[in-house]
Enzyme design. Structure first.
Site, PDB file in Angstrom:
ATOM      1  N   ASP A   1       1.170   2.753 -32.112  1.00  0.00           N
ATOM      2  CA  ASP A   1       1.183   1.317 -32.385  1.00  0.00           C
ATOM      3  C   ASP A   1       2.572   0.732 -32.548  1.00  0.00           C
ATOM      4  O   ASP A   1       2.727  -0.476 -32.685  1.00  0.00           O
ATOM      5  CB  ASP A   1       0.384   1.014 -33.661  1.00  0.00           C
ATOM      6  CG  ASP A   1       1.150   1.398 -34.923  1.00  0.00           C
ATOM      7  OD1 ASP A   1       1.803   2.469 -34.908  1.00  0.00           O
ATOM      8  OD2 ASP A   1       1.098   0.648 -35.906  1.00  0.00           O
TER       9      ASP A   1
ATOM     10  N   ASP B   1       0.118   9.133 -33.050  1.00  0.00           N
ATOM     11  CA  ASP B   1       1.150   8.719 -33.992  1.00  0.00           C
ATOM     12  C   ASP B   1       0.500   8.669 -35.370  1.00  0.00           C
ATOM     13  O   ASP B   1      -0.728   8.563 -35.486  1.00  0.00           O
ATOM     14  CB  ASP B   1       1.679   7.336 -33.587  1.00  0.00           C
ATOM     15  CG  ASP B   1       2.569   6.740 -34.656  1.00  0.00           C
ATOM     16  OD1 ASP B   1       3.519   7.420 -35.066  1.00  0.00           O
ATOM     17  OD2 ASP B   1       2.294   5.606 -35.086  1.00  0.00           O
TER      18      ASP B   1
ATOM     19  N   CYS C   1       3.265   1.866   2.940  1.00  0.00           N
ATOM     20  CA  CYS C   1       4.583   1.230   2.871  1.00  0.00           C
ATOM     21  C   CYS C   1       5.574   2.160   2.176  1.00  0.00           C
ATOM     22  O   CYS C   1       6.737   2.267   2.583  1.00  0.00           O
ATOM     23  CB  CYS C   1       4.499  -0.090   2.112  1.00  0.00           C
ATOM     24  SG  CYS C   1       3.366  -1.293   2.818  1.00  0.00           S
TER      25      CYS C   1
ATOM     26  N   ASP D   1       6.940   4.281 -30.338  1.00  0.00           N
ATOM     27  CA  ASP D   1       5.962   5.033 -29.555  1.00  0.00           C
ATOM     28  C   ASP D   1       5.998   4.688 -28.073  1.00  0.00           C
ATOM     29  O   ASP D   1       5.346   5.348 -27.263  1.00  0.00           O
ATOM     30  CB  ASP D   1       4.536   4.752 -30.076  1.00  0.00           C
ATOM     31  CG  ASP D   1       4.352   5.190 -31.520  1.00  0.00           C
ATOM     32  OD1 ASP D   1       4.856   6.271 -31.873  1.00  0.00           O
ATOM     33  OD2 ASP D   1       3.725   4.444 -32.288  1.00  0.00           O
TER      34      ASP D   1
ATOM     35  N   CYS E   1       0.853  -1.184   0.000  1.00  0.00           N
ATOM     36  CA  CYS E   1       0.000   0.000   0.000  1.00  0.00           C
ATOM     37  C   CYS E   1       0.892   1.238   0.000  1.00  0.00           C
ATOM     38  O   CYS E   1       2.109   1.151   0.156  1.00  0.00           O
ATOM     39  CB  CYS E   1      -0.940   0.018   1.198  1.00  0.00           C
ATOM     40  SG  CYS E   1      -0.096   0.176   2.778  1.00  0.00           S
TER      41      CYS E   1
END
Length: 749
Positions: free
Chosen positions: A639, A437, A21, A643, A18
């Site tokens: 894609d 892109d 921590c 990228d 969590c």
């Protein structure tokens, strides 16, 4: 006095569960002598420590972390990080899965034993034995499976910092301890007006569902790690080095700057290097996104990870391993992921106030009944104390976010949208701008033949010119050739035999067909051969250059015969998508490594206002950050491998399933079947999910807050009807049912 030199060391951290921590580790590290600053990333399970090497060594950090109950390992370079990440991706979900399986094996029988009306075999077991059996199953469930929640509650008692673990620990312990007392000390409790009912099923239900959520979260986090591992895997492990005039294959770690490296056709380039000898077309799509090969000759720079396509290259090694462009890409993605702000955990923020408030109310309730409850004050106070804890148990709170997220992610998947995590849903709902892109995202990524222009002086018509061109291009075996071959196949043209074929990387090809020598390639290629264009072809070339098409010219001996314009068409859903997003008020930008002229033409067609062209992969991440500063939360849609840094740096990375594995796994959202038209649906789903989660959390807390006074016995003097723990459990169950039903509304978007 000179300023001391500083260094940064990175560590993998195990055992965090969590944000508390994170705070604990950061506070301890920053309090350590010699440590100048420390940043711990919960999502990546990593820590970056800035330290003064004259006062402390990197090896001194793990013992500090170990004293807190966590494990830290020093990461030395990308290769060691890749090993650590592989182990974590394998180990973390497996550990949670084991806990989840144990929780189901222990918890389901508890629930069935507690509900004999729906599980008739339980009626054959006497109630006393039934309770003992539940206690036997519930004990390891609480203190083995749920130990982290117990620790969360104990940590709260020490630090007064509350989170979801505190709530879960408080609720499960309240149900377990009260029920255990009912089973073990029935006479004592009965003599004080208590006992009779057990609530082990409440504890079991919370454990199973919460652990399921944690397991799915760990699996989702692993996808980011796998994306980085795939980037790292593109680095070659060996290279062919020229030593004493002979080619010798050595490990990449043994390559030094200045070494001569030989790269054969079809091989991946192992280092960033300078071409000393040879010419070839190199596929740099992983770096630039451009689908066409780039000509490389003596004096040109080539990059590690790119593919040498046609010729033999001899390189001088310039940058190796982590210092190469590919190594930097891995580092950029890691840094971008680590720099992401943690998702807004509304439940944790409210819990920080709610949990202490509940405990104070429960303590005040017991104290009030003890002082003013008369002879039965202690008994009534204990009953109401437990009732307050049970009615405040975070069942509905634990369900509020996970049920909405699971339903939303299932709905998204059924419509072709895969969300990596709940964080992706939240961030997508907050996006203000989209960066796209070009190649393979807004365009189809597969060049096609736009037009054939035959010179009036040519002896061939269109079909004959295409037949010759396609025959030459077939032997070339590069991506541009697909446009010619596809058109020839559509026109059902039979390809001709080519003799004396010769490839001229980055320029064109030549060969003999029926004893005639043909050339096809760029205008510059023809000029090198002493071939000029006639006015007709010159005029057509200027026209298609304005349309950002790639041009190839066919020539026979010294005469140019035809022009072929190759174009990467727009994605069929691109125009509708950009219009939709602009109507919603989103800022749109085109971010590409392609030429500015090409980028501007695509942007004009789609109504995109801002074009950022000829941008290197490392620069893409910086552009995303600049846009965030100017426009707010940014979504990046892409894609390709190139990228990945931008997808990771964006608030939300959106990848097409038709793209590379690395792009998909570096992103937060994947669109199946390469359909960018799914983005509006994803936006609608994300916004509705956040509304539903907000409603669920409001109901969970409001309902609890409304019933806490009742559980405390405030209304008892007026109605003479005590609100018992069993009634509290029933009320808590109703709250959970409402939250689940509300979440199921996400099945329809």
């Amino acid at each position: 006095m000179s300023r001391p030199t500083t260094q940064i060391a990175e560590y993998s951290i195990e055992g965090m569960h969590c944000e508390s921590c994170v705070d604990e580790i950061e506070d301890a590290l920053q309090a350590t002598s010699g440590v100048l600053s420390a940043t711990v990333n919960y999502a990546g399970r990593e820590a970056a420590v800035l330290f003064d090497p004259t006062r402390i060594s990197p090896e001194a950090v793990p013992p500090v972390v170990k004293r807190l109950g966590y494990q830290a390992r020093l990461i030395k370079g990308e290769a060691e990080w890749a090993h650590e990440e592989t182990e974590r991706i394998r180990r973390e979900p497996r550990g949670l899965l084991i806990k989840l399986v144990v929780a189901v094996l222990l918890g389901v029988p508890i629930i069935l034993l507690a509900m004999p009306e729906i599980f008739p075999p339980a009626l054959k077991i006497p109630p006393l034995y039934r309770n003992y059996l539940q206690l036997i199953l519930a004990t390891p469930l609480q203190f083995y499976v749920g130990w982290r929640f117990v620790k969360g509650f104990l940590r709260f008692l020490v630090s007064l910092k509350a989170d979801m673990d505190t709530l879960i620990g408080m609720g499960t312990l309240a149900a377990y301890l009260y029920s255990a007392a009912v089973v073990l000390f029935p006479q004592f409790l009965k003599s004080h007006g208590m006992g009779g009912h057990v609530y082990f099923e409440t504890q079991a239900g919370i454990m199973i569902f919460i652990l399921l959520g944690f397991y799915l979260e760990a699996k989702a986090r692993g996808r980011t790690g796998r994306a980085l591992l795939k980037l790292a895997s593109l680095q070659m492990k060996k290279a062919r080095v020229v030593l004493n005039g002979k080619e010798t294959e050595v490990h990449i770690k043994d390559v030094r700057e200045g070494d001569m490296i030989v790269v054969k056709p079809g091989e991946r380039i192992p280092v960033d290097g300078l071409v000393l000898k040879g010419r070839s077309g190199v596929d740099e799509s992983m770096m630039t996104g451009e689908s066409l090969p780039v000509e490389k000759k003596e004096g040109d720079l080539v990059f590690a990870g790119c593919i040498n396509q046609t010729g033999l290259l001899t390189l001088k090694a310039e940058r190796i391993g982590d210092s190469s462009a590919l190594g930097q890409m891995v580092r950029f993605v890691r840094q971008a992921i680590r720099a992401k702000a943690p998702v807004s955990k509304l439940a944790d923020r409210v819990s920080a106030v709610f949990v202490p408030l509940v405990l104070l109310i429960a303590a005040a309730t017991f104290s009030a009944w003890m002082h003013w409850g008369g002879d039965e004050g202690v008994t009534r106070g204990l009953i109401h104390f437990v009732t307050v804890l049970i009615v405040a148990c975070p069942c509905a709170l634990g369900l509020a976010t996970p049920t909405a997220l699971v339903t939303a992610m299932g709905t998204g998947a059924s419509h072709g949208v895969l969300f990596k995590s709940g964080e992706a849903l939240e961030r997508l709902s907050q996006v203000k701008a989209f960066l796209f892109d070009k190649t393979g995202t807004l365009t189809q990524g597969s060049p096609s033949l736009l037009s054939i222009e035959v010179s009036p002086s040519s002896p061939f018509d269109e079909d004959k010119a295409l037949q010759i061109a396609a025959s030459l291009e077939k032997a070339a075996e590069h991506r541009l050739a697909r446009a010619f071959l596809g058109e020839a196949e559509e026109r059902r043209l039979k390809l001709l035999s080519v003799d004396s074929f010769q490839a001229h990387p980055g320029q064109g090809v030549s060969g003999q067909i029926q004893e005639d020598e043909f050339f096809i390639g760029t205008k510059a290629f023809l000029a090198d051969k002493g071939i000029s264009l006639d006015p007709f072809l010159e005029e057509k070339a200027a026209l298609y250059e304005e349309k950002a098409a790639t041009l190839s010219f066919l020539a026979l001996r010294k005469n140019a015969l035809a022009l072929f314009a190759v174009y990467d068409p727009l994605h069929p859903e691109a125009a509708k998508l950009t219009q939709d997003l602009k109507s919603r008020g989103y800022a749109l930008g085109l971010l590409t490594g392609d030429r500015t002229t090409v980028g501007k033409k695509v942007a004009e067609r789609l109504g995109i206002d801002e074009v950022l062209a000829e941008v290197a992969p490392s620069r893409k991440a910086e552009v995303v950050k600049e846009w965030r500063e100017k426009k707010g939360a940014v979504a990046m849609v892409g894609d390709g491998i190139n990228d990945a840094p931008a997808l990771a740096a964006a608030d939300v990375g959106v990848a097409l399933a038709s793209g590379t594995d690395i792009a998909r796994e570096a992103a937060d959202v994947t669109l199946l079947q390469g359909s960018i038209g799914l983005i509006p649906f994803a936006l609608n789903l994300a916004k509705k999910t956040l509304r539903i989660i907000g409603q669920n959390l409001f109901w969970a807390f409001f309902y609890n807050l409304l019933l806490i006074p009742v559980a405390a016995g405030v209304l008892e003097p007026f109605f003479q009807l005590p609100f018992t723990p069993i009634m509290a459990a029933a009320a808590m169950g109703l709250s959970s049912v409402i939250v689940v039903l509300n979440s199921l509304r996400l099945k329809k978007v």
